[in-house]
Scaffold this motif. Sequence first.
Motif: not given
Lengths: 453, 453
Positions: A109-110, A47-48, A50, A43, A327-330, A112-114
């Motif tokens: 984050r990875y 990172e942002n 946020s 990664t 969970g924190i990233f939905g 969730v995004q992928n």
Amino acid sequence: MAQKPSIPKGTRDFSPAEMVRRNYIFDTIKEVFRLYGFQPIETPAMENLSTLMGKYGEEGDKLLFKILNSGDFISKVPQQMLDDKNSNKLTTKLSEKGLRYDLTVPFARYVVQNRSEISFPFKRYQIQPVWRADRPQKGRYREFYQCDVDVIGSNSLLNEVELVQIIDDVFKRLQINTVVKINNRKILAGIAEAIGEAERMIDITVAIDKLDKIGLEKVNAEMVAKGISETAVEKLQPILELEGSTQEKLDQIEQVIGETEVGAKGIAEMRTMFGYLENLELDTEVELDLTLARGLNYYTGAIFEVKSKDVQIGSICGGGRYDDLTGIFGMPDVSGVGVSFGAERIYDVLVQQDAFPSESLETTRALFVNFGEKEEAYCLPVLAKLRKAGINAEIFPESAKMKKQMTYANRKQIPFVILAGDNEIEAQKFTVKNMESGEQQLLNAEELIKILS
Amino acid sequence: MAQKPSIPKGTRDFSPAEMVRRNYIFDTIKEVFRLYGFQPIETPAMENLSTLMGKYGEEGDKLLFKILNSGDFISKVPQQMLDDKNSNKLTTKLSEKGLRYDLTVPFARYVVQNRSEISFPFKRYQIQPVWRADRPQKGRYREFYQCDVDVIGSNSLLNEVELVQIIDDVFKRLQINTVVKINNRKILAGIAEAIGEAERMIDITVAIDKLDKIGLEKVNAEMVAKGISETAVEKLQPILELEGSTQEKLDQIEQVIGETEVGAKGIAEMRTMFGYLENLELDTEVELDLTLARGLNYYTGAIFEVKSKDVQIGSICGGGRYDDLTGIFGMPDVSGVGVSFGAERIYDVLVQQDAFPSESLETTRALFVNFGEKEEAYCLPVLAKLRKAGINAEIFPESAKMKKQMTYANRKQIPFVILAGDNEIEAQKFTVKNMESGEQQLLNAEELIKILS
């Protein structure tokens, strides 16, 4: 104009000699990870904010390295904020990105995004540097590597077991004697609940943790002082006096916490895990340790910590199961389990044990001494042949003094030096000097390749 | 609380499939570097801004990612500066560190800082990411890897020759057809001097560079328009009409510039280099190219640029000799030469040529299907044996539906799936399915290891 150069405090350069040793650790770890079906991801360093803020507590937010916005950043800051001079608040206007603080949050984050491309259970490893604006001190750096291995999207305890196997395999290869301490958050919650102090799990664990150091009486006193009821402390006594094998310990704990739902689940998980582990040929010691309180705020099941048995140093590997990392990233209800190997501490253990391998495939194996144009022309085709045969080799780039060239070979720890002067050229041979034994041999090109391979 | 996660623009995640391909490139490059006696170093991601600023021109200073100071940074900014709201000036008060912009300046800093430990000539390679706050666009990222290889502390042209060999070897292994274009700053300086325009070297080079595109007449017109005298342009004509072999070209240039000291030196260097190169078995084409103007502001001798012959893309490798890289850090007169491989572009070339190897040692070779507790217990010891034999293998962690497990194997491109149900257990065998051909075999554990090795 000349500046005396330096690097930021808490950061390090790695010399070729250090790189060889670090790569030995990383390569060993990677090889084992792959053996167990884990695959690498990487990664970005940035990172942002946020993504990062609020994930490591208030202290963690402060320890994040933040990137100053580019361009005319100051014109975007409201005048009122400039007047207030509150650095914390200003940060949000001056910076949108930060350097990664660990590999866990970027991994979540990875995932969730992928998620649409990932085939679950997702077995990934990640070996990259992280950055923390911590106060630098011995063994603590502002830039350091983490080596994380996680399975996400599977509740099976076989994953926990495989992580213990990976730990065992890595440290067997590195020749470090270890003990793997295992605890379970559910057992700790069960204990707190069973003694009627469900909300005080962390206080209780912190107190139990001191048992070895301060003894039973003082531990009891500390708990009472912290407001835990005397009845509760009394109920806790059998657990503080645990003895025997893991089986026996689990039996004793079960008597106290078996009737709480969470406690019974924790006991069952540990029985299954230890059941698997008993059938494996492990070199490492594995031990149930109720005082293990690592990462209690996010682990939900098993907790791991690995210590060297021979070198006094903090844990060299650790981790656990987390039930809701994404969970924190939905993306709720995705359970994962993983451990992180502490490359810097492992390095220190290997230094103290003098356990790095002495031979390295990464260094130059043979140096041709350069005596001048004619000799160089004689050596170059054979140098090319050695390289074609996969032998790391070089020629000193100019006909410097013999002493300078030999010093170069010595300092670079090159094991063989090859000399070719008039006599060798006439005989179509090469004199090969073993730099350790001092022994010399006169060989032709084919023999040379054979001896160096 | 759930956020839609994203990464900063211009940065990328790398999936397992991408990592395998990137590692293939990095591993190939590293192997060749080591074959030629180069050793790795690493430097921190962050450098002091005093190390970085002023090294990349005014534009470069702007493109540096700067780290916001920690703690109460704003209280250290003079009120006057806050009132002025000049972002450029404020940067110096808000930030002391930046992310590295390339590997060359950190390398120079490293050499000066560690000169007493380094044995010269120092042959180092360095493969690390760099960061630039450039406007992201196709093929241009804010975080990308550089792969640098340099020799510092030796004037010998043999180093230039070895770099060409390394280029040849790397691209041979990667199966990319290349042409290596070589120029020499001294020849360009000689040309400018010989035609009486010593100060206009860059203007002249920029014009020559357009010869292919706009033709001789327009090139001449452009030079005159830029204020280069007509006499000078006339003197330049033989060089613009160069033809023939490298030897013939050098002969023609020599007639124009042979009497300038710098030009004669440049010609001699090129004759020596090409003399070496002629005696080597190179796959790559090597060509003298006077229009090559890469890095003219810091290179002092040879200049290299490598292009793919089959894929239209910018240069995939480049570099040159620099005579005083470390001077700015107080260590003058140390000459170095090096090239940098562009991993991102090489990746794109290999994608376009479909030239990545299809087999990878990094992925899982065999997956045991999980049918339940009994079958799992039957498989686990054999799984351990496979791993002991060095075979990357895994078992699906839970007895999920067959379809789910096969999909997992397919998506992870696992070539063999191993099944063991009641029949296999009774026969003490395993059914192995080749996922590509669909072929199935019934094998015992030893045969299994043999077929998977």
